[in-house]
Each structure stands twice: as structure tokens, then as C-alpha cells.
Design an enzyme around this catalytic site. Structure first.
Site, mmCIF file in Angstrom:
data_model
loop_
_atom_site.group_PDB
_atom_site.id
_atom_site.type_symbol
_atom_site.label_atom_id
_atom_site.label_comp_id
_atom_site.label_asym_id
_atom_site.label_seq_id
_atom_site.Cartn_x
_atom_site.Cartn_y
_atom_site.Cartn_z
ATOM 1 C CE LYS A 1 -6.328 0.601 1.935
ATOM 2 N NZ LYS A 1 -5.371 1.707 1.772
ATOM 3 C CG HIS B 1 -9.913 1.401 0.824
ATOM 4 N ND1 HIS B 1 -8.958 2.235 0.293
ATOM 5 C CD2 HIS B 1 -10.898 2.208 1.257
ATOM 6 C CE1 HIS B 1 -9.339 3.485 0.413
ATOM 7 N NE2 HIS B 1 -10.530 3.499 1.003
ATOM 8 C CE LYS C 1 -3.121 7.353 -2.015
ATOM 9 N NZ LYS C 1 -3.068 6.814 -0.641
ATOM 10 C CG HIS D 1 -1.891 4.150 3.497
ATOM 11 N ND1 HIS D 1 -2.261 5.089 4.425
ATOM 12 C CD2 HIS D 1 -2.649 4.393 2.404
ATOM 13 C CE1 HIS D 1 -3.202 5.870 3.917
ATOM 14 N NE2 HIS D 1 -3.460 5.470 2.679
ATOM 15 C CG ASP E 1 -2.215 0.849 -3.198
ATOM 16 O OD1 ASP E 1 -1.051 1.272 -3.158
ATOM 17 O OD2 ASP E 1 -3.054 1.117 -2.315
ATOM 18 C CG ASN E 2 -1.601 4.304 -4.575
ATOM 19 O OD1 ASN E 2 -2.687 3.956 -4.110
ATOM 20 N ND2 ASN E 2 -0.592 4.658 -3.798
ATOM 21 C CB CYS F 1 -6.021 3.062 -1.578
ATOM 22 S SG CYS F 1 -4.670 3.949 -0.789
ATOM 23 C CG ASP G 1 -2.076 0.916 1.142
ATOM 24 O OD1 ASP G 1 -2.134 1.706 0.182
ATOM 25 O OD2 ASP G 1 -2.950 0.856 2.022
ATOM 26 C CG ASP G 2 -0.065 4.875 -0.111
ATOM 27 O OD1 ASP G 2 -0.821 4.553 -1.036
ATOM 28 O OD2 ASP G 2 -0.383 5.679 0.780
ATOM 29 N NE ARG H 1 -6.366 -2.205 -1.031
ATOM 30 C CZ ARG H 1 -5.250 -1.504 -1.034
ATOM 31 N NH1 ARG H 1 -5.148 -0.439 -1.812
ATOM 32 N NH2 ARG H 1 -4.230 -1.845 -0.264
#
Length: 732
Positions: free
Chosen positions: A143, A145, A408, A229, A351-352, A82, A44-45, A86
Site C-alpha cells: 500500500k 497511499h 485511530k 485494515h 501506522d496508527n 493511514c 495497517d491498523d 505514511r
């Protein structure tokens, strides 16, 4: 039954029995025994170059081993944030086609259409809903989300541990993380004082993996880490070894990463250039650490205390990434011991792009409150510990996305480029190669369908399913040529289109006039040379293609469309802190020029408190929001040309006058009760919407002048960025 037992014979018998009972549920040329296990690991991130195998200095030996025994992609794209990423990854569709066009929400705006439902819709299927009919046990850790109302159990997964609400949470809050289906007892439940979510996610991945092996059928495990993240959090001792590394600063480390990327073969020195330090997006001064619209500062311009604080924030981030890698190592060791590694398809990605939120010094506490705490001395070791909440800031994010621009939220390469590793010795061999085929996270679902011999359905549980948009990446992984394709992007006023080597980009939140930018990525992967003026016909054609794509997949955007390139495009588009408006009467003036005005002329505040002077298809409108509810005062007739609006808010009355005419009025909701978090925006509404529209609701003309008075205090529109302290002053 032991997890280390030989499961191949049991799996073969189970799948053979399943096929005898429901022979039409799978379309495959492979025998049942050849179905691979599947493990998808999503960070994540994580920035494009944070991993060691992509040039980073963070210690990631286990993830690096996947790369050396598999393939790495240089041009896998995400959807800039995010939850849309996803949704796309999970369904094989563009985010809007899955229902999560930009973010999750409990209150979707019906005007935006079904692409912005804020949760997975009924016309998509998830990876689990496709793989389960093919004989797979399906497990999810971490996660989610994609909205709790369309949670993992409802969308096909058998077992779940993690969290379904929010984009992030305290890594030390043991009670927040849940086990599903309801009623399941937690198999992994450390004492609260020992709880660290990244470690527990790793432990649960092992737990579910063993459950999958014991079930005697192929298993699919999705491990969705919330690390790294924000809040950046990790045990202090794990971060200590990185302190000296990051005290060297982002400028030196960016250059070193770029050199390692050349050595690794990612970077073609003739066609990739290390970009200058990226711009801090336009924002309120307190949120952007007084660098709104300016380049991230040089490391050497910062004083020693600031350097120590920032180095510790980045050290914590690195410790989070290494903790993810430790879990990967445990999984790989177990798969080797149980002879399942060769026939397990493992995909690792982010994810990004790395997250800039919101300025070079990061933030503390709740996001967008405008608080950044400088820690010194013994307090430095409190960063990332219990009861803390920090981000690491835009300059470290710029390092994370080396060598690209931006972050992001944006559709430049730094926002949408993902490190992506595939490892499957039985299916693709051990080539240890780079793949430059442009691809997108929506390609992962069809890749899994291809590998598993599954079938993407036309209908699911009696309802029609949107045809899959992505395409299998197995041919590319095996070194085969793939067809050229077009890939579209949209995220909250940032747009892009990739066609072959060409990319068209629409920026946002920049300190300059915004228009389409054009890049030839084969010659200029890092987007340093805008060719829009040299190729206006290509820009026009690609802008039209973007609009056609957007309409087809359900993207909505504020009029005018990005393809419209007016000479009168507002150059005053900006965001500032704004005056104090809490419990004060307001007198507003704005002068604009537009033939058929539409969009926000001036706004301050957000979805709780604020005001906006805007136009709805030519009609002037004054919106005031108090406690989330909007009171609207609108003119009866449309206006055009040069227009001057005067509006007033008192405790009892709202008034609106157009070009000095007799004002219209209505009952006021009262004064705005507290100072909004969102600042003053000119020519659009930054962040959440002050009025009854969807932000940013860009104005389609030119804002010539504006004035805001509250209890006699004036914020003059002539100086949008009135604070202009030197870089050295700001760096302290």
C-alpha cells in the site's frame, strides 16, 4: 546470479567504485562495507497490543523473535491515520510539512494551505530519495497511499508492486494490484482464484529482496502491508483456530492482555490502568449500531448470534495478522541462509491505532452506508471470503489498543501509540529491552540516514527541501540518554501536544462538552485522570505552544483556535440521523448565541448532497449542495448576539431571513435528489462538508434551538439523541 551467493565482496567492490566516482554523495564515518541493508515493515491498523510480544493473543512468533533479538519502544507515536502517518514516516516531517495534513485528495482546498495538498509536495524527500544517492537499491511492496501522482517510482523507488490508489481494497482482486515501472512483467502472478494480497505482498518482498542481493549493493525494502485494515479478509481455514478464543469476548481478553503486558514489562502497574470500555464516537445511529456516544457494550450483554458473528470477524482479523507474520518468517529464514540477517536493520511498526469504524458490530459493504449484516449458521464462514467487505468494529478495536482509550482518528493514546520493534545485531546488538523514550514515526527517516551514513539534502533536484523534523533513534536503541522534546499532533479536529511527561489533548466527536484535557503520562499513561482544572496555567501555556507549533508546520483549523476556552462553548454539538430530505422542500430554523459567529450551526449531508446554515465571519450563510456543487445564499451584513435564522429550499427558490427581517433569495439548484449518507450535525459538520467550507467547521458559540421540516415532518432539536433503547435491546 544466485540469490544465495555471498554478496559481501560484490557489494564492497560496487560501493567502492561508486564512491570513487561520486565521493561527495554520502556523509559517513563508516566504510562502505558496513552499510546495512534496510527493511521497513509497516502493518495497517494494527493495534498497540495485537502482537504477541506486546501482550496479544495472536500468533506472531517471527515478529516476536525480532523483539527478543532487538528493542521495543513503548512510546512511539504516529499521526492518527493511514496516509498522514505514511507521509510523516516516509519524509521525516510532520504530515502537513509533507503535504498530506489529513488525507489524500484530487481536489485540495486552497484555503487550507499547502499542508493539505493531498499528495507529497516538492519540498520533501522520501526515504528512497535520500538512500539512493548513498548507494542503495530501493524497493517498495504494498500500500502506497500518498497519492498516485506522487507515486513510488516518481519518488525514488526503483521497483514497485502493490496499489497506489485508495486506502484499502479487496484482498482477492488480483487485477487491481500493479507492477511499476510501467512495462515490468509480474514476477509473482498467481491465478486469480488463488490470489490473496497479503501472501502476494510477502512473495514480492522476497522477490525484491533477492533482486537487491543480486545487484551487489545495499538494498532498502519497504513492505507496506494493507493487512489488517478492513475489509477484514483471510482464507477461512486460517481463521478457524481463533474462533473459540474470540468467543470468550473482548472484556476477558482485554484483562488478559493487560496481565501479559505486566509480565512482559511494558506496563508499570503503578502508573498504567486498564481503561473502561471506550466510548463509541458520536455518529448516526445506523452507522454507530445505535451506540452513538455510549460505551461499547459488555460482551455478556450480547445474544449468542451476535457473539458468533463478532468472534468470526475478529478471527479473520487475527488470521490477517498471522499472515503478515508468516511473511516475516520467510524473510528472516532467507536472510539467515544468505548471511545477511545480522547486518540488516529491520524496523516493524503500525501506522496508527486499531480502527473503530464505526460501531461495536462493525459494518458491511461500502463504509458509512449504515449497513451491518448479522450472519448466522453456515453463513458465518462467509465472513472475510471473496465478494465480502466487513470491518470488525469499535469494541474489538478497543481490545487492539489495550490498555489505552479510543482509536485511530483520535489523538488520545489509543489512536497514536504504535508498536515499534528494531532489530539490527551488527548495529545495536541483541539487547531484548524496552525503550520508553517518546518518539514519532517521523524519526524513522533520520534513523535510516544515520544507519546508512547517508546525507539529508538541503536541495533535491534543484529545489529547496524542508529541514528534517525527526531525530535519529539509534542513540536510544543503543541505550543512550536522549534530550526531552515536544511533539505535536493534529488530525481532523483532534489535537495533542506532548512535552516531556505532559500531554495536552483536544477530543472530538464526544457526547460531552469538549475542552483541552491534560495528563501526566509518567503517572497516568492511560489518560484516566484529567488534570486540566488543577493546572490551568499549564493548560494555557501548552495550548499556546500547540498553536505556535501548528502555525509553524502548516496546520490549519477552524476558528476559534483550540486554545480559546469560552464559557459559551456549544454543548449541543451532536450528530444524528436526521429527517428524510430527498426530493422534499425544506424549512429550517436555528437560533444561536455568539458575539462574532463563525462556523456551522446546523448541517445535513456531505460532499455530494446536503445543506448547511452557517456563519462566515459573522455573516449568515445558507448553502445547498446538489451533485457536489454548492449554491450559496449569504446575508449582506454580519450579525451578533442572539440570532434566529430561517431558511427555505424549494424546487425553484432558496430564501434566508435573519431575526425576522425581509428574506433574501436566489434561484434554487433544485431539491436535494437523494438522501445523504451523512446525518444531521448541530454545532459543526461531521464527516464531509455539506457547504463551501472544510469540515468540521465548528461553531464558536452556542446553538440554542433548531428545527428541520421536510414535507411537513419535523426533527426537533430539543432531543438530540431521541433513540434511547436499552443496551440489551440494541445488542440483539
Amino acid at each position: 546470479m544466485s540469490a544465495s551467493m555471498n554478496v559481501s565482496s560484490i557489494r564492497a567492490r560496487w560501493v567502492a567504485a561508486l564512491y570513487a566516482l561520486i565521493p561527495l554523495c554520502v556523509a559517513t564515518d563508516s566504510t562502505a562495507a558496513e552499510q546495512p541493508n534496510i527493511l521497513v515493515i509497516l502493518a495497517d491498523d494494527l493495534g498497540y497490543s495485537d502482537l504477541g510480544c506486546y501482550g496479544g493473543e495472536i500468533n506472531t512468533p517471527h515478529i516476536d523473535s525480532l523483539a527478543s533479538g532487538g528493542v521495543r519502544f513503548t512510546q512511539l507515536y504516529n499521526s492518527a491515520r493511514c496516509c498522514p502517518s505514511r507521509a510523516s514516516l516516509m519524509t521525516g516531517l510532520y504530515p502537513t510539512q509533507a503535504g498530506i495534513g489529513d488525507f489524500t485528495t484530487n481536489n485540495p482546498d486552497p484555503k487550507r494551505g499547502p499542508g493539505y495538498l493531498g499528495r507529497l509536495n516538492e519540498k520533501c524527500v522520501t526515504m528512497a530519495e535520500v538512500l539512493k544517492p548513498a548507494g542503495y537499491g530501493c524497493y517498495y511492496v504494498g500500500k502506497w497511499h500518498m497519492h498516485p501522482e506522487t507515486g513510488p517510482i516518481k519518488r525514488g523507488f526503483d521497483e514497485f508492486y502493490g496499489y497506489t490508489r485508495d486506502h484499502s481494497h479487496d484482498q482477492y482482486d488480483a487485477d487491481y494490484y500493479i507492477r511499476l515501472p510501467e512495462g515490468r512483467k509480474k514476477e509473482v502472478d498467481p491465478p486469480a482464484e488463488e490470489f490473496y494480497a497479503t501472501d502476494v505482498f510477502n512473495d514480492y518482498a522476497m522477490e525484491f529482496l533477492k533482486q537487491g542481493q543480486e545487484a551487489g549493493k545495499p538494498w532498502f525494502l519497504f513492505l507496506g502491508h494493507s493487512s489488517p485494515h478492513f475489509p477484514v479478509q483471510a482464507p477461512a481455514e486460517r481463521a478457524d483456530k481463533y474462533d473459540d478464543t474470540y468467543l470468550r469476548g473482548w472484556d476477558v481478553l482485554r484483562e488478559e492482555r493487560f496481565e501479559r503486558m505486566k509480565q512482559l514489562g511494558i506496563v508499570d502497574g503503578d502508573h498504567w490502568q486498564l481503561t473502561p470500555r471506550s466510548v463509541v464516537p458520536v455518529d448516526r445511529d445506523d452507522i454507530a449500531n445505535n451506540f452513538s456516544g455510549e460505551e461499547n457494550p459488555a460482551w455478556d450483554s450480547l445474544d449468542r448470534d451476535r457473539q458468533l458473528d463478532l468472534a468470526r470477524r475478529m478471527a479473520i482479523f487475527a488470521a490477517m495478522v498471522e499472515s503478515v507474520d508468516n511473511g516475516v518468517g520467510e524473510i528472516l529464514d532467507h536472510l539467515r541462509k544468505t548471511d545477511d540477517l545480522d547486518n540488516t536493520l529491520i524496523l516493524f511498526l503500525s501506522d496508527n491505532g486499531a480502527c473503530y469504524e464505526w460501531g461495536p458490530f462493525g459494518f458491511d459493504g461500502r463504509s458509512r452506508r449504515g449497513e451491518t449484516i448479522l450472519r448466522t449458521g453456515d453463513d458465518l464462514r462467509e465472513i472475510g471470503q471473496r465478494d465480502t467487505h466487513q470491518s470488525y468494529g469499535s469494541a474489538w478495536a478497543n481490545l487492539g489498543n489495550t490498555p489505552f482509550r479510543l482509536y485511530k482518528h483520535f489523538t488520545h493514546e489509543g489512536g497514536i501509540s504504535t508498536p515499534f520493534i528494531a532489530h539490527w545485531p551488527a548495529g545495536i546488538g541483541k539487547p531484548d529491552t524496552w525503550i520508553s523514550t517518546p518518539a514519532h514515526v517521523m524519526d524513522l527517516l533520520p534513523t535510516l540516514v544515520d544507519a546508512a551514513g547517508a546525507k539529508y539534502p538541503k536541495k533535491f533536484e534543484g529545489r529547496e527541501v524542508t529541514p528534517v523534523e525527526g531525530t535519529s533513534l539509534l542513540p536510544a536503541m543503543r541505550g543512550e540518554e536522549t534530550a526531552e522534546r515536544t511533539i505535536g499532533f493534529d488530525h481532523q479536529a483532534a489535537h495533542a501536544l506532548r512535552q516531556g511527561d505532559w500531554k495536552l489533548v483536544w477530543p472530538k466527536r464526544m457526547p460531552f462538552e469538549i475542552n483541552w484535557e491534560l495528563y501526566n503520562l509518567a503517572e497516568d499513561r492511560c489518560e484516566q485522570h484529567d488534570l486540566a482544572k488543577q493546572h490551568p496555567e499549564r493548560v494555557q501555556k501548552m495550548a499556546q505552544d500547540w498553536e505556535q507549533w501548528a502555525r509553524r508546520v502548516g496546520v490549519t483549523w477552524d476558528a476559534p483556535a483550540p486554545g480559546w476556552r469560552p464559557e459559551t462553548k456549544s454543548t449541543s454539538n451532536a450528530s444524528t440521523e436526521g429527517p428524510n430530505i430527498a426530493n422534499r422542500s425544506l424549512q429550517l430554523m436555528v437560533k444561536v448565541q455568539a458575539d462574532n459567529p463563525h462556523g456551522v450551526a446546523i448541517a445535513q449531508g456531505g460532499n455530494q448532497h446536503g445543506y448547511a446554515l452557517h456563519f462566515d465571519q459573522g455573516k449568515p450563510v445558507f448553502d445547498v449542495r446538489v451533485n457536489g456543487d454548492v449554491t450559496r445564499l449569504a446575508a449582506a451584513e454580519a450579525a451578533s448576539g442572539v440570532i434566529t435564522l430561517h431558511a427555505e429550499l424549494t424546487a425553484n427558490t432558496m430564501t434566508l431571513s435573519i431575526n425576522g427581517s425581509e428574506p433574501v433569495n436566489c434561484k434554487s439548484p433544485g431539491l436535494i435528489p437523494s438522501q445523504p449518507l451523512d446525518g444531521l450535525s448541530i454545532g459543526y459538520d461531521d464527516r464531509s462538508a455539506s457547504g463551501q467550507y472544510t469540515s468540521p467547521h465548528n461553531f464558536n458559540g452556542k446553538v440554542l434551538r433548531h428545527d428541520v421540516k421536510s414535507s411537513g415532518m419535523t426533527k426537533n432539536g430539543g432531543q438530540q439523541r431521541g433513540k434511547n433503547r436499552s443496551q440489551a435491546d440494541r445488542a440483539k
